[in-house]
Design a protein around this motif. Structure first.
Motif, PDB file in Angstrom:
ATOM      1  N   THR A   1      71.687 -28.684  16.685  1.00  0.00           N
ATOM      2  CA  THR A   1      73.156 -28.471  17.799  1.00  0.00           C
ATOM      3  C   THR A   1      72.832 -28.916  19.120  1.00  0.00           C
ATOM      4  O   THR A   1      74.612 -29.473  19.029  1.00  0.00           O
ATOM      5  N   GLU A   2      72.062 -28.971  19.863  1.00  0.00           N
ATOM      6  CA  GLU A   2      72.156 -29.149  20.939  1.00  0.00           C
ATOM      7  C   GLU A   2      72.241 -31.171  21.227  1.00  0.00           C
ATOM      8  O   GLU A   2      72.503 -31.354  22.101  1.00  0.00           O
ATOM      9  N   LEU A   3      71.367 -31.378  20.275  1.00  0.00           N
ATOM     10  CA  LEU A   3      71.461 -33.133  19.865  1.00  0.00           C
ATOM     11  C   LEU A   3      73.354 -33.403  20.391  1.00  0.00           C
ATOM     12  O   LEU A   3      73.987 -34.332  20.866  1.00  0.00           O
ATOM     13  N   TYR A   4      73.721 -33.325  18.897  1.00  0.00           N
ATOM     14  CA  TYR A   4      75.017 -32.906  18.573  1.00  0.00           C
ATOM     15  C   TYR A   4      76.243 -32.038  19.302  1.00  0.00           C
ATOM     16  O   TYR A   4      77.141 -33.213  20.066  1.00  0.00           O
ATOM     17  N   LYS A   5      76.040 -32.154  20.454  1.00  0.00           N
ATOM     18  CA  LYS A   5      76.727 -31.540  21.838  1.00  0.00           C
ATOM     19  C   LYS A   5      77.147 -32.658  22.688  1.00  0.00           C
ATOM     20  O   LYS A   5      77.684 -33.112  23.117  1.00  0.00           O
TER      21      LYS A   5
END
Length: 646
Positions: A406-410
């Motif tokens: 999720t953090e990578l996508y953001k």
């Protein structure tokens, strides 16, 4: 063009070799694919890896095998070896459909043109090279060689074949992802070790004459499997081999596999440990142009490249272990994840391509949501022999946190030139259901699902429950269809909450081992009840190195050795597939007749209710149904009698 010069690609002709200033070559690669210099294309990765070790490497993409074979001799004799691959897909999958019909297009050829890749390309290329250059070693690799490294069933010839090393006459086979074994092979060659003496490199296989002693390695234990000749005679013993093969392919500390093949022994060395973050980053950070070779500029676009041109691969491997899938057999079940920094560096490269319009087509991998997932306690993984980490239940030692993803996508979406990043790879929906993924934080799972639905799909989310029958799903190593219902509930809830109006698109397979016609009827009825008209469907295609293919050929489950049925005839396979399309008028009478035979009038009412004048009284309803069936059969008999009289 990104200000690239011809010399930025690996050379494909003598003219390009001279542009590089070389007077000789160390390695010449032959590939069944057109040459695309991109990290998603295996031949390019291998070429760039070899180049990074200081070798002079050229590539001959899609050499012609129907003329004077000039393509095989035009670059001369390499100093070290020839490398051969059939391409990014098994050539038989590239060339044929599940019903064994010739495909109209080849996605790895300019303009999608067919006919540029021979059947069994690795064997064809290797044999030609062995005939032209008998003293030069041939090293084979890629998906075709990898999955055919041991006795295997070939669906297209309907025959049990020996290791591809036998038919190809190649000297050495690299299986799986090739970076680690290649590094060691090149290191040994550069130290002056003769190619024929390279017999103890992990993740390689070779044939040795049975009068020659098998090389010793004090760090490895050996396990013998039934010979190829025994497999030809006894399908049950052939099936029993696969349990050993699959388990040893997915162990962190595996045994060396030995199989007798005629007057030779096949030796399959254990696989390497999972690539470290630094190793996989190094592979993706090589100086790719990220473009097809300029020689194709006038021939049209390469479909496979157009599909992944603006995509980013974030990890390798898959711990699903699905019975019909070859990913873990080739990439392994343990996940090798790239660093966030390496991924963002590639995003920046893509974002600065001249024709980038702000949209990344995929941030994913073999399964989109396995990034950074691994065992919590490594020593438990070290001893594990299970082919799947999530079937029949999710392993208590598996960290399934979706937070890093999720953090990578953001982080990707913060790039100033990225308008939107899509998730095009398949998402394991079962891991997003707290009732199945019991060790995970439900809030974290919902946060990931909401992030994907809100920011990373365009109208449709594709997932793969594969079937509705628990019996079939158990064999597939997939969870009960109950969990698809649970996921749909969460999907619908987020859809409503965010006013997104998104569609859920499920994938299904027909004709899988253990699947009966009635299972397909139930699948059609249950998915219809859920509001689906299925479109993302396929018939099971037996490919080497899967449990399902072993069952399909042998009739036995390799782990239990119990008999199992598979739909095999053309008629059986076509009949199963028809149930996906219950909504087509031309199928409805046929569906009605089939369900009458198995006395499933309840399913007729669900799938083709308009085909009967149903009565309120259940007894009358059933009587009328069978009256219709009798009338239909009588009419058919009359027609048949008239045809015979004529």
């Amino acid at each position: 063009m990104q200000n690239n010069q011809l010399s930025d690609w690996l050379p494909t002709t003598n003219k390009e070799v001279k542009i590089k200033g070389w007077d000789a070559l160390d390695v010449i690669l032959f590939s069944g694919d057109a040459y695309v210099d991109h990290p998603a294309f295996g031949p390019a990765v291998i070429g760039r890896i070899l180049e990074s070790y200081g070798l002079r490497v050229a590539i001959v993409p899609q050499p012609s095998v129907s003329d004077n074979l000039q393509d095989f001799v035009k670059l001369g004799t390499p100093k070290l070896f020839f490398g051969v691959t059939g391409g990014c897909m098994d050539p038989m999958v590239s060339n044929y459909t599940a019903s064994k019909k010739r495909r109209d297009k080849d996605a790895y050829t300019p303009n999608g043109d067919k006919g540029f890749r021979p059947d069994y390309a690795t064997t064809v290329y290797s044999n030609i090279l062995k005939e032209k250059f008998p003293d030069v070693p041939v090293l084979i690799g890629g998906i075709e060689a990898s999955l055919r490294r041991v006795t295997h069933y070939d669906y297209w010839s309907d025959a049990l074949k020996p290791t591809i090393l036998k038919d190809s006459k190649a000297d050495l086979l690299v299986y799986g992802m090739g970076e680690q074994p290649l590094r060691e092979i090149v290191s040994l060659l550069q130290k002056g070790v003769p190619f024929s003496n390279i017999t103890t490199v992990k993740q390689t296989a070779f044939l040795t004459h049975n009068e020659t002693e098998i090389p010793k390695n004090k760090n490895w234990d050996d396990v013998s499997i039934h010979s190829h000749e025994v497999c030809l005679k006894d399908k049950k013993l052939y099936a029993s081999n696969f349990k050993t093969i699959e388990q040893e392919s997915n162990k962190l500390h595996a045994q060396r596999i030995i199989q007798q093949v005629g007057d030779s022994f096949l030796v399959i060395n254990p696989p390497f440990e999972t690539m470290t973050e630094a190793e996989i980053d190094a592979s993706f950070d090589l100086p790719y142009t990220r473009l097809p070779h300029p020689k194709y500029d006038k021939r049209g676009p390469i479909p496979a490249f157009e599909m992944i041109k603006f995509s980013i691969n974030i990890h390798r491997g898959c711990f699903g272990g699905c019975s019909f899938c070859t990913i873990s057999a080739h990439q392994g079940k343990f996940i090798a994840s790239r660093s966030k920094e390496s991924i963002l560096k590639e995003v920046d490269k893509v974002a600065n391509m001249p024709d980038f319009k702000g949209y990344l087509s995929d941030i994913g991998g073999p399964s989109a949501n396995m990034y950074k997932m691994k065992g919590k306690i490594q020593s438990i993984c070290d001893k594990c022999v299970a082919p799947s980490c999530i079937s029949p239940v999710i392993c208590h030692n598996l960290d399934t946190s979706h937070k890093p993803l999720t953090e990578l996508y953001k982080a990707v979406d913060k790039h100033p030139k990225v308008k939107k990043s899509f998730i095009g790879s398949g998402i394991r929906h079962d891991m997003l259901v707290p009732e199945f993924n019991k060790m995970a934080d439900p809030k974290e799972l919902d946060a990931y699902t909401e992030e994907v639905m809100t920011n990373h799909i365009s109208g449709r989310l594709k997932v793969a429950p594969e079937h509705t029958s628990d019996n079939v799903l158990k064999l597939m190593r997939k969870p009960s269809f109950i969990y698809f219902h649970k996921f749909k509930e969460r999907f619908d809830k987020i859809n409503l909450k965010k006013r997104l109006n998104l569609q859920l698109i499920p994938y299904f397979i027909s004709s899988h081992p253990a699947c009966e016609l009635e299972d397909m009827a139930n699948l059609a009825a249950e998915t219809k009840d859920m509001g689906f008209q299925l479109e993302q469907v396929q018939g099971f295609t037996p490919t080497p190195m899967t449990v399902a293919t072993v069952i399909y050929y042998s009739g036995y489950h390799p782990y239990t050795l119990k008999p199992m049925h598979s739909p095999k005839t053309k008629q059986e396979r076509e009949d199963q597939h028809k149930f996906f399309f219950w909504y087509k008028k031309e199928n409805q009478q046929w569906i009605k007749n089939v369900l009458l035979k198995v006395k499933r009038t309840d399913l007729i009412e669900k799938l083709v209710p308009d085909s009967f004048n149903w009565k309120k009284n259940k007894g009358t309803e059933v009587k009328n149904t069978f009256d219709d069936a009798v009338n239909f059969k009588t009419t058919e008999k009359k027609k048949s009698f008239k045809r015979k009289k004529r």
